[in-house]
Design an enzyme around this catalytic site. Structure first.
Site, PDB file in Angstrom:
ATOM      1  N   ARG A 156      -2.193 -25.173  14.395  1.00  0.00           N
ATOM      2  CA  ARG A 156      -1.471 -26.449  14.472  1.00  0.00           C
ATOM      3  C   ARG A 156      -1.529 -27.258  13.191  1.00  0.00           C
ATOM      4  O   ARG A 156      -0.724 -28.138  12.976  1.00  0.00           O
ATOM      5  CB  ARG A 156      -2.035 -27.283  15.621  1.00  0.00           C
ATOM      6  CG  ARG A 156      -1.441 -26.861  16.937  1.00  0.00           C
ATOM      7  CD  ARG A 156      -2.139 -27.507  18.091  1.00  0.00           C
ATOM      8  NE  ARG A 156      -3.427 -26.872  18.310  1.00  0.00           N
ATOM      9  CZ  ARG A 156      -4.018 -26.771  19.490  1.00  0.00           C
ATOM     10  NH1 ARG A 156      -3.471 -27.294  20.547  1.00  0.00           N
ATOM     11  NH2 ARG A 156      -5.177 -26.161  19.622  1.00  0.00           N
ATOM     12  N   GLU A 188     -31.709 -16.939  23.224  1.00  0.00           N
ATOM     13  CA  GLU A 188     -31.310 -17.590  21.965  1.00  0.00           C
ATOM     14  C   GLU A 188     -32.145 -18.841  21.776  1.00  0.00           C
ATOM     15  O   GLU A 188     -32.512 -19.502  22.756  1.00  0.00           O
ATOM     16  CB  GLU A 188     -29.832 -17.956  22.012  1.00  0.00           C
ATOM     17  CG  GLU A 188     -28.928 -16.745  22.065  1.00  0.00           C
ATOM     18  CD  GLU A 188     -27.471 -17.144  22.063  1.00  0.00           C
ATOM     19  OE1 GLU A 188     -26.853 -17.108  20.993  1.00  0.00           O
ATOM     20  OE2 GLU A 188     -26.974 -17.515  23.132  1.00  0.00           O
ATOM     21  N   HIS A 194     -18.151  -8.428  21.893  1.00  0.00           N
ATOM     22  CA  HIS A 194     -18.668  -8.063  20.567  1.00  0.00           C
ATOM     23  C   HIS A 194     -20.004  -7.323  20.651  1.00  0.00           C
ATOM     24  O   HIS A 194     -20.393  -6.649  19.712  1.00  0.00           O
ATOM     25  CB  HIS A 194     -18.715  -9.278  19.629  1.00  0.00           C
ATOM     26  CG  HIS A 194     -19.890 -10.185  19.841  1.00  0.00           C
ATOM     27  ND1 HIS A 194     -19.946 -11.079  20.868  1.00  0.00           N
ATOM     28  CD2 HIS A 194     -21.050 -10.331  19.156  1.00  0.00           C
ATOM     29  CE1 HIS A 194     -21.091 -11.739  20.804  1.00  0.00           C
ATOM     30  NE2 HIS A 194     -21.789 -11.305  19.769  1.00  0.00           N
ATOM     31  N   LYS A 220     -21.984  -3.722  18.312  1.00  0.00           N
ATOM     32  CA  LYS A 220     -23.287  -3.713  17.622  1.00  0.00           C
ATOM     33  C   LYS A 220     -23.824  -2.287  17.548  1.00  0.00           C
ATOM     34  O   LYS A 220     -23.792  -1.551  18.538  1.00  0.00           O
ATOM     35  CB  LYS A 220     -24.292  -4.605  18.369  1.00  0.00           C
ATOM     36  CG  LYS A 220     -23.968  -6.091  18.267  1.00  0.00           C
ATOM     37  CD  LYS A 220     -25.004  -6.920  18.999  1.00  0.00           C
ATOM     38  CE  LYS A 220     -24.562  -8.377  19.118  1.00  0.00           C
ATOM     39  NZ  LYS A 220     -24.950  -9.219  18.010  1.00  0.00           N
ATOM     40  N   HIS A 256     -21.533  -9.487  28.175  1.00  0.00           N
ATOM     41  CA  HIS A 256     -22.496  -8.729  27.370  1.00  0.00           C
ATOM     42  C   HIS A 256     -23.561  -8.024  28.219  1.00  0.00           C
ATOM     43  O   HIS A 256     -23.822  -6.833  28.047  1.00  0.00           O
ATOM     44  CB  HIS A 256     -23.213  -9.643  26.372  1.00  0.00           C
ATOM     45  CG  HIS A 256     -22.287 -10.478  25.537  1.00  0.00           C
ATOM     46  ND1 HIS A 256     -21.062 -10.033  25.120  1.00  0.00           N
ATOM     47  CD2 HIS A 256     -22.414 -11.737  25.026  1.00  0.00           C
ATOM     48  CE1 HIS A 256     -20.480 -10.982  24.397  1.00  0.00           C
ATOM     49  NE2 HIS A 256     -21.277 -12.024  24.332  1.00  0.00           N
ATOM     50  N   LYS A 292     -13.014 -13.289  24.909  1.00  0.00           N
ATOM     51  CA  LYS A 292     -13.419 -13.892  26.170  1.00  0.00           C
ATOM     52  C   LYS A 292     -13.349 -15.423  26.051  1.00  0.00           C
ATOM     53  O   LYS A 292     -13.276 -15.915  24.930  1.00  0.00           O
ATOM     54  CB  LYS A 292     -14.820 -13.421  26.519  1.00  0.00           C
ATOM     55  CG  LYS A 292     -15.893 -14.011  25.600  1.00  0.00           C
ATOM     56  CD  LYS A 292     -17.219 -13.489  26.006  1.00  0.00           C
ATOM     57  CE  LYS A 292     -18.318 -14.090  25.225  1.00  0.00           C
ATOM     58  NZ  LYS A 292     -18.725 -15.421  25.539  1.00  0.00           N
ATOM     59  N   LYS A 334     -30.270 -20.447  26.413  1.00  0.00           N
ATOM     60  CA  LYS A 334     -30.258 -21.138  25.121  1.00  0.00           C
ATOM     61  C   LYS A 334     -31.559 -21.915  24.990  1.00  0.00           C
ATOM     62  O   LYS A 334     -32.174 -22.266  25.999  1.00  0.00           O
ATOM     63  CB  LYS A 334     -29.101 -22.139  25.067  1.00  0.00           C
ATOM     64  CG  LYS A 334     -27.743 -21.550  25.372  1.00  0.00           C
ATOM     65  CD  LYS A 334     -27.144 -20.878  24.172  1.00  0.00           C
ATOM     66  CE  LYS A 334     -25.747 -20.351  24.478  1.00  0.00           C
ATOM     67  NZ  LYS A 334     -25.256 -19.409  23.488  1.00  0.00           N
ATOM     68  N   ASP A 392     -20.791 -17.076  30.425  1.00  0.00           N
ATOM     69  CA  ASP A 392     -20.699 -16.897  28.974  1.00  0.00           C
ATOM     70  C   ASP A 392     -21.293 -15.554  28.546  1.00  0.00           C
ATOM     71  O   ASP A 392     -20.783 -14.921  27.623  1.00  0.00           O
ATOM     72  CB  ASP A 392     -21.447 -18.054  28.285  1.00  0.00           C
ATOM     73  CG  ASP A 392     -21.363 -17.998  26.768  1.00  0.00           C
ATOM     74  OD1 ASP A 392     -20.273 -17.676  26.258  1.00  0.00           O
ATOM     75  OD2 ASP A 392     -22.378 -18.268  26.097  1.00  0.00           O
TER      76      ASP A 392
END
Ligand code: BG6
EC number: 1.1.1.49
Length: 514
Positions: free
Chosen positions: A69, A244, A206, A210, A268, A176, A366, A263
């Site tokens: 945009r 994480e 992704h 790996k 994954h 995703k 997280k 998520d």
């Protein structure tokens, strides 16, 4: 479709014939990237394109068209890409490579539902075909919220961009989240498949790009050592952890209302489970590999009662190492009353002869103690222990731990006699490390996946069926959570809520503290 280990399309006569790191160079092609200003594009995709160019794996006339945009000039777009590459590329910066890559950068400004802008995009694409030899081969990368998929797919069709002439191809790559649950995923798949046939759709997970994740297949199926033990007779349980240490500052727009299970577990972690649990495929062609994954996903379900077999939490203020950090509800952009979970754990089981009775524990979060992704396959105790309880008090279960990241490698834990003792046996680790065993650095997952999509190599991309089946596994838990209160707080820097520990301790097990 081609196989996972294809012959190179181009062979360098100077290459050492023993060197199996083949330059798989994409044929003439270009890519249009939607969502060019997003976090993912800046941090991962743009650097990955440059790294591919640097490794000589993009075709000479490759062109990357950014669609967004912003009202950017060609110069501003080039600067933007330059910054992203400078900040994040994995491989060294070379002016010559950059110049050649930058020659193929084009920006088209427009909204996702703008007829006129898409017509301009189509003209640009045709123009690039004429001037840079991209031969009508184009991939459209949708790194945008799924709410816009329908608009963009419709526009690609209306403007003729989704249609390839004979001998050329058009593909779509999608990021995703693929929906919010099984129903919305089915709807999204319908929308995308109404424009692009399934064989032209590349859904990115992704984690499959790996190296260490691909190594699961090598470890299991290229060796004799593990597979005979890889079943319910010898395995007690499997733990899949993706922890994480980062928080969610800056990601409220995407994450609030989505949460850790959608998520990470839906994609994954369930993909990792499929690779760990599936049967040996007849070959590594996309169809055979995907068929085995689908079989295992069909047999997988969440164990009830969810009150005892799942856990969810939300980080509150705490310490991440020496840094004091805020809780999720204080993060910028999050609803101060947000009930989005930042930690999720669940227990899955697989109804098959190989896996009956073996729980698969999945967890992600997280702001946990440290960043680590690993799969621990934990073995049963020997049926008889000839050593006394005192001699084996420091002996745990044998385990094979696949460390996906960081410190990529594989660890085996087993008992060994303590030197000098009469017969004391305790746990020791045998450790294989990628960094020590191999000299070359692993490419980033996105390098591999972008290249594979250009090469029509679909082995590492989940199919629509896999995506829908993963939602079918997770949906019952999400429904239960939606109706059962709010996530439990856990202080940042710890290993999640107490319920996660209780989930395992009930059966006398504990989570690994990586
Ligand atoms: C993404 C998630 O898919 O994976 C993020 O949306 C997460 O929330 C990221 O941080 C982690 O990826 P990696 O490769 O750093 O483990």
């Amino acid at each position: 479709m081609t196989e996972l280990n294809v012959e190179p399309q181009w062979t360098n006569p100077l290459r050492d014939p023993q060197d199996k790191r083949l330059p798989r160079i994409a044929g003439p092609s270009g890519m249009v990237l939607f969502g060019i200003t997003g976090d993912l594009a800046r941090k991962k995709l743009l650097p990955a394109f440059y790294d591919l160019a640097n490794r000589g794996l993009l075709p000479p006339g490759f062109s990357l068209v950014g669609y967004g945009r912003r009202d950017w000039s060609a110069e501003q777009f080039r600067d933007y890409v330059f910054q992203a590459v400078k900040e994040r590329a994995r491989t060294p910066f070379h002016d010559k490579v950059w110049e050649r890559f930058a020659d193929g950068l084009v920006f088209v400004s427009g909204n996702f539902d703008d007829d006129e802008a898409f017509d301009r995009l189509a003209e640009k694409v045709a123009d690039i075909d004429r001037t840079r030899g991209t031969s009508g081969n184009w991939a459209f990368y949708l790194s945008i919220p799924p709410g816009f998929f329908a608009d963009v797919c419709h526009q690609l069709q209306r403007s003729g961009l989704s249609h390839a002439d004979d001998n050329a191809w058009r593909r779509v790559i999608i990021e995703k989240p693929f929906g919010h649950d099984q129903k919305t995923a089915q709807h999204l798949n319908k929308v995308v498949n109404s424009v692009f046939p399934e064989e032209s759709v590349y859904r990115i997970d992704h984690y499959l790009g790996k190296e260490t994740v691909q190594n699961i297949l090598a470890l299991r199926f290229a060796n004799q050592l593990f597979e005979p033990l890889w079943n319910a007779r010898f395995i007690d349980h499997v733990q899949i952890t993706m922890a994480e240490d980062i928080g969610l500052g800056g990601r409220a727009g995407y994450y609030d209302g989505i949460g850790a299970a959608r998520d990470v577990i839906q994609n994954h972690l369930i993909q990792l489970l499929a690779l760990i649990a599936m049967e040996e495929p007849v070959s590594f062609s996309p169809a055979e590999l995907q068929a085995e994954k689908v079989k295992i996903l069909r047999a997988t379900r969440a164990v009830e009662p969810f009150e005892l077999t799942t856990a969810r939490g939300q980080y509150s203020a705490g310490w991440q190492g020496s840094e004091q950090v805020c809780g999720l509800r204080e993060e910028k952009g999050f609803d101060p009353a947000s009930t989005t979970e930042t930690f999720a754990a669940c227990t899955l089981e697989i109804s098959s002869r190989r896996w009956a009775g073996v729980p698969f524990y999945l967890r992600t979060g997280k702001r946990l103690g440290r960043r680590v992704t690993e799969i621990a396959v934990v073995f049963k105790r020997p049926p008889h222990q000839p050593f006394g309880p005192e001699e084996t008090s420091a002996l745990g279960n044998n385990a094979v731990v696949i460390r996906v990241q960081p410190d990529e490698g594989v660890l085996m834990r087993f008992g060994s006699k303590v030197p000098g003792s009469a017969m004391e046996v305790r746990d020791v680790n045998m450790d294989f490390s990628y960094a020590e065993a191999f000299t070359e650095q692993s490419p980033e997952a996105y390098e591999r996946l972008i290249l594979d999509a250009l090469l029509d190599e679909s082995s590492l991309f989940p199919t629509n069926e896999e995506v829908e089946l993963s939602w079918a596994i997770l949906d019952p838990i999400l429904h239960y959570w939606a109706e059962s209160g709010t996530p439990e707080d856990y202080p940042a820097g710890t290993w999640g809520p107490a319920t996660a520990d209780r989930m395992l301790s009930r059966s006398g097990r504990t989570w690994r503290r990586p």
